[in-house]
Motif scaffolding. Structure first.
Motif, PDB file in Angstrom:
ATOM      1  N   UNK A  98       0.810  -1.212   0.000  1.00  0.00           N
ATOM      2  CA  UNK A  98       0.000   0.000   0.000  1.00  0.00           C
ATOM      3  C   UNK A  98       0.846   1.266   0.000  1.00  0.00           C
ATOM      4  N   UNK A  99       0.497   2.189   0.890  1.00  0.00           N
ATOM      5  CA  UNK A  99       1.194   3.479   0.934  1.00  0.00           C
ATOM      6  C   UNK A  99       2.435   3.454   1.813  1.00  0.00           C
ATOM      7  N   UNK A 100       2.888   2.244   2.176  1.00  0.00           N
ATOM      8  CA  UNK A 100       4.162   2.146   2.872  1.00  0.00           C
ATOM      9  C   UNK A 100       4.134   1.196   4.048  1.00  0.00           C
ATOM     10  N   UNK A 101       5.080   0.280   4.081  1.00  0.00           N
ATOM     11  CA  UNK A 101       5.166  -0.699   5.158  1.00  0.00           C
ATOM     12  C   UNK A 101       6.615  -1.158   5.272  1.00  0.00           C
ATOM     13  N   UNK A 102       6.973  -1.637   6.447  1.00  0.00           N
ATOM     14  CA  UNK A 102       8.265  -2.293   6.647  1.00  0.00           C
ATOM     15  C   UNK A 102       7.983  -3.756   6.956  1.00  0.00           C
ATOM     16  N   UNK A 103       8.707  -4.653   6.311  1.00  0.00           N
ATOM     17  CA  UNK A 103       8.494  -6.065   6.612  1.00  0.00           C
ATOM     18  C   UNK A 103       9.825  -6.803   6.652  1.00  0.00           C
TER      19      UNK A 103
END
Length: 296
Positions: A98-103
């Motif tokens: 989406x509009x930004x994630x850290x994984x």
């Protein structure tokens, strides 16, 4: 109906992470995308004798969905939206950034079996621009929940990792036409699939050679085909069973600007994605809290 013609074939570029041997198949020198798929890494079969508890390194994404198909082993997923799952052999980890994630994902041998084998494929699926600004989403699918059917005459089987095939339908969300099939062919088996006009389709032979539409290809070959409506005939000419990965979908009609872990529609969008990441807008991962919540 005519058989589809190959447009090109190529081998991947090696780019290992730790003790994992990895080949980058897409993008390559001929193609940046096949349908909505803009990335494919093959984590080749590796025997692992110890568990990696440290992860492979938390990193951001924006504008794509990641899809990890675990052929052998188990995959532990964490992300900054609080999602966590441990998925085993045959399963899928899917995440819409989406509009930004850290994984962070860690591949280990399967704790449920005696096997020490680790083997996986990771894809990135480009999102339409109207979806790129949406909220992140996540789905974990264990192997026994992946749609699967036997092929006629004991030729093998097909798994639908994404999209649909005949009556089979994957739980992975579709934002455009997409398909990802794992086809297992017994020795000397032949199987046909028909594709409509304009569909982009590629085949990857992860471990053994094969014959596609009467053309011989090597193990490790990534092959893309023309966009004309036609038949794809897969022939396993080996003396043992062979796995074939077939994927693609509708052409992505918007501009593609890929840089690092972000795939956006303009250079400005990419710069904003980096800015927001460095500003801390993507959040953080609480590893122990997520593991504890999963244990109940």
């Amino acid at each position: 109906m005519m058989k589809k013609k190959s447009s090109f074939s190529t081998q991947g570029q090696r780019g290992d992470i730790g003790d994992l041997e990895i080949y980058r198949m897409l993008p390559n020198r001929y193609a940046d995308a096949v349908g909505p798929f803009v990335f494919l890494d093959h984590i080749v079969p590796t025997i692992r004798t110890t568990i990696n508890k440290g992860g492979t390194g938390a990193h951001p994404h924006r504008g794509i969905a990641t899809l990890t198909y675990i052929l052998d082993g188990e995959d532990e997923h964490f992300d900054s939206a609080g999602n966590y799952a441990l998925v085993h052999s045959g399963g899928v980890q899917w995440m819409n950034a989406g509009n930004g994630i850290i994984h962070d994902e860690t591949l280990n041998y399967d704790s449920l079996t005696d096997s020490r084998l680790v083997h996986a494929l990771q894809f990135w699926i480009n999102l339409p621009s109207v979806i790129k600004a949406g909220k992140p989403a996540y789905l974990a699918v264990e192997g026994d929940a992946v749609p699967r059917k036997e092929l006629p005459d004991r030729k093998g089987w097909i798994k639908v990792i994404a999209g649909e095939f005949e009556e089979l339908r994957s739980a992975i969300p579709d934002y455009s036409e997409q398909f990802l099939y794992h086809i297992h062919l017994e020795a000397d088996a032949v199987f046909e699939i028909v594709f409509e006009s304009e569909t982009e389709v590629a085949v990857y032979l992860p471990e053994l050679p094969g014959v596609i539409n009467d053309e011989k290809f090597n193990a490790g070959d990534f092959i893309e085909f023309d966009r004309k409506a036609g038949i794809m005939e897969l022939h396993n000419n080996n003396q043992k069973a062979c796995d074939v990965i077939v994927f693609g979908g509708a052409p992505y009609r918007e501009p593609i600007f890929a840089e690092g872990p972000f795939v956006m529609n303009s250079k400005v969008d990419t710069a904003i994605a980096y800015r927001d990441f460095y500003n801390g807008d993507y959040g953080t991962i609480d590893y122990e809290k997520q593991r504890a919540a999963a244990r109940g």
